[in-house]
Design an enzyme around this catalytic site. Structure first.
Site, PDB file in Angstrom:
ATOM      1  N   ASP A  36     -43.203 -45.652 -13.323  1.00  0.00           N
ATOM      2  CA  ASP A  36     -42.991 -46.628 -14.554  1.00  0.00           C
ATOM      3  C   ASP A  36     -42.015 -47.982 -14.194  1.00  0.00           C
ATOM      4  O   ASP A  36     -41.799 -48.006 -13.049  1.00  0.00           O
ATOM      5  CB  ASP A  36     -42.151 -45.942 -15.642  1.00  0.00           C
ATOM      6  CG  ASP A  36     -41.031 -45.143 -15.211  1.00  0.00           C
ATOM      7  OD1 ASP A  36     -40.490 -45.369 -14.040  1.00  0.00           O
ATOM      8  OD2 ASP A  36     -40.388 -44.132 -15.979  1.00  0.00           O
ATOM      9  N   ASP A  90     -33.827 -36.726 -23.566  1.00  0.00           N
ATOM     10  CA  ASP A  90     -34.784 -36.388 -24.701  1.00  0.00           C
ATOM     11  C   ASP A  90     -35.927 -35.609 -24.043  1.00  0.00           C
ATOM     12  O   ASP A  90     -37.006 -35.594 -24.788  1.00  0.00           O
ATOM     13  CB  ASP A  90     -35.039 -37.484 -25.450  1.00  0.00           C
ATOM     14  CG  ASP A  90     -35.933 -38.775 -24.684  1.00  0.00           C
ATOM     15  OD1 ASP A  90     -36.338 -38.507 -23.410  1.00  0.00           O
ATOM     16  OD2 ASP A  90     -36.191 -39.584 -25.340  1.00  0.00           O
ATOM     17  N   HIS A 126     -38.012 -36.701 -21.688  1.00  0.00           N
ATOM     18  CA  HIS A 126     -39.175 -37.501 -21.290  1.00  0.00           C
ATOM     19  C   HIS A 126     -39.404 -37.521 -19.856  1.00  0.00           C
ATOM     20  O   HIS A 126     -38.535 -37.127 -19.068  1.00  0.00           O
ATOM     21  CB  HIS A 126     -38.973 -39.135 -21.830  1.00  0.00           C
ATOM     22  CG  HIS A 126     -37.824 -39.884 -21.366  1.00  0.00           C
ATOM     23  ND1 HIS A 126     -37.069 -40.522 -21.904  1.00  0.00           N
ATOM     24  CD2 HIS A 126     -37.669 -39.890 -19.896  1.00  0.00           C
ATOM     25  CE1 HIS A 126     -36.221 -41.261 -21.067  1.00  0.00           C
ATOM     26  NE2 HIS A 126     -36.507 -40.880 -19.936  1.00  0.00           N
ATOM     27  N   GLU A 151     -41.948 -41.050 -23.829  1.00  0.00           N
ATOM     28  CA  GLU A 151     -41.118 -40.581 -24.857  1.00  0.00           C
ATOM     29  C   GLU A 151     -41.383 -39.432 -25.974  1.00  0.00           C
ATOM     30  O   GLU A 151     -42.723 -39.027 -26.101  1.00  0.00           O
ATOM     31  CB  GLU A 151     -40.869 -41.735 -25.756  1.00  0.00           C
ATOM     32  CG  GLU A 151     -40.200 -42.872 -24.985  1.00  0.00           C
ATOM     33  CD  GLU A 151     -38.940 -42.780 -24.351  1.00  0.00           C
ATOM     34  OE1 GLU A 151     -38.406 -41.554 -24.042  1.00  0.00           O
ATOM     35  OE2 GLU A 151     -38.183 -43.842 -24.535  1.00  0.00           O
TER      36      GLU A 151
HETATM   37  C1  GLP Z   1     -35.656 -43.115 -17.200  1.00  0.00           C
HETATM   38  C2  GLP Z   1     -36.975 -43.091 -16.219  1.00  0.00           C
HETATM   39  C3  GLP Z   1     -37.261 -41.553 -15.866  1.00  0.00           C
HETATM   40  C4  GLP Z   1     -35.814 -40.656 -15.688  1.00  0.00           C
HETATM   41  C5  GLP Z   1     -34.826 -40.984 -16.721  1.00  0.00           C
HETATM   42  C6  GLP Z   1     -33.648 -40.267 -16.224  1.00  0.00           C
HETATM   43  O1  GLP Z   1     -35.873 -43.340 -18.461  1.00  0.00           O
HETATM   44  N1  GLP Z   1     -37.986 -43.681 -16.593  1.00  0.00           N
HETATM   45  O2  GLP Z   1     -38.189 -41.574 -15.048  1.00  0.00           O
HETATM   46  O3  GLP Z   1     -36.332 -39.369 -15.354  1.00  0.00           O
HETATM   47  O4  GLP Z   1     -34.571 -42.214 -16.813  1.00  0.00           O
HETATM   48  O5  GLP Z   1     -32.725 -40.840 -15.743  1.00  0.00           O
HETATM   49  P1  GLP Z   1     -31.433 -40.318 -14.899  1.00  0.00           P
HETATM   50  O6  GLP Z   1     -31.974 -39.484 -13.750  1.00  0.00           O
HETATM   51  O7  GLP Z   1     -30.689 -41.584 -14.447  1.00  0.00           O
HETATM   52  O8  GLP Z   1     -30.942 -39.330 -16.041  1.00  0.00           O
END
Ligand code: GLP
Length: 263
Positions: A72, A141, A143, A148
């Site tokens: 993304d 959450d 995702h 989302e």
């Molecule tokens: C972002 C990314 C996700 C990732 C998430 C969790 O929203 N788009 O791909 O898994 O963050 O991030 P973290 O690993 O910093 O908790």
């Protein structure tokens, strides 16, 4: 689904990196038949990237014939912004390994035609032969990428509006200022991830416990989009002890015993 429970973040990252490295080594990729790797951002995969960089520097693994597709990218955030996922990937991974820059694919959140950018991305994945191994993290959450809660479980690459939860969670990268967090992103869909031959998620920390519970111990639901992995024939979730805080005792014990060979 395979669930690997490791004591802490360091061992979780090592397990995941060894798995990815072994997959690439076994595939013995060539220019004609490269290995196609899906890449996430976020703090969860940082340890995994550090381990892969180390293995690359030690000559244990090469990325010369690896093609990557990132999950993304924010919409309307300049590529050179320190928090763009372009910057993240080059700073934390690509600049430190022997990957060919032309083999790196990251969605362009500044494209004039964002819909076309997403459609072209799906085509590029297909043209590369599909994704062999999609690595990922899980948002608090639940995702996956930026899919989302409420995302279609068969979605493809597209524009998504971020939820308030995600904007809050990601504000830590934008001086804690909600106004600075982009409100939209381009993201591969759940269907895109499901098409990968294998999926490997890393999930650590108590703040992910609820998400992990819904991912592996709950029903499949668009409210917790990573739960769709329950339908994937080759999905692995590697987590640390803290992320298991909300799993049922039975689930927790089953996966531990299974991996220890006690079952
Ligand atoms: C972002 C990314 C996700 C990732 C998430 C969790 O929203 N788009 O791909 O898994 O963050 O991030 P973290 O690993 O910093 O908790």
């Amino acid at each position: 689904m395979r669930v690997i429970i490791e004591p802490d973040y360091a061992t979780m990252s090592k397990w995941a990196a060894n798995y990815v490295a072994n997959r690439i080594i076994e595939a013995n990729p060539t220019v004609e038949k490269p290995f196609v790797l899906g890449c996430p951002t976020g703090s969860s995969p940082l340890g995994l990237y550090r381990e892969l960089i180390q293995m690359n520097k030690e000559g244990k693994i090469s990325f010369q014939n690896v093609i990557t597709f990132n999950m993304d990218e924010y919409v309307n955030l300049p590529e050179e912004h320190p928090e763009s996922y372009h910057s993240f990937m080059w700073n934390n991974f690509f600049s430190h390994i022997d990957i060919k820059p032309e083999n790196v694919h990251i969605l362009n959140g500044n494209a004039r035609d964002l819909k076309k950018e997403c459609e072209d991305y799906e085509k590029a994945i297909l043209a590369a032969g599909g994704i062999d191994l999609f690595m990922g993290g899980i948002g608090p959450d639940g995702h996956l990428a930026f899919n989302e809660p409420g995302s279609s479980l068969s979605s493809r690459t597209r524009i998504k509006t971020l939820t308030t939860d995600t904007i809050h969670a990601n504000s830590r990268f934008f001086e804690g200022n909600l106004a600075l967090v982009p409100k939209q992103a381009l993201t591969v869909g759940i269907g895109t991830v499901m098409d990968a031959k294998e999926v490997l998620l890393v999930c650590n920390g108590h703040n992910k416990a609820r998400a992990l519970k819904h991912c592996i111990d709950g029903d499949i639901s668009h409210k917790w989009t990573s739960s769709m992995l329950q339908m994937h024939p080759h999905a692995i979730v590697v987590c640390d002890e803290a992320a298991c805080d909300e799993l049922s005792v039975g689930t927790y014990k089953y996966y531990l015993d299974k991996e220890r060979g006690n079952l």
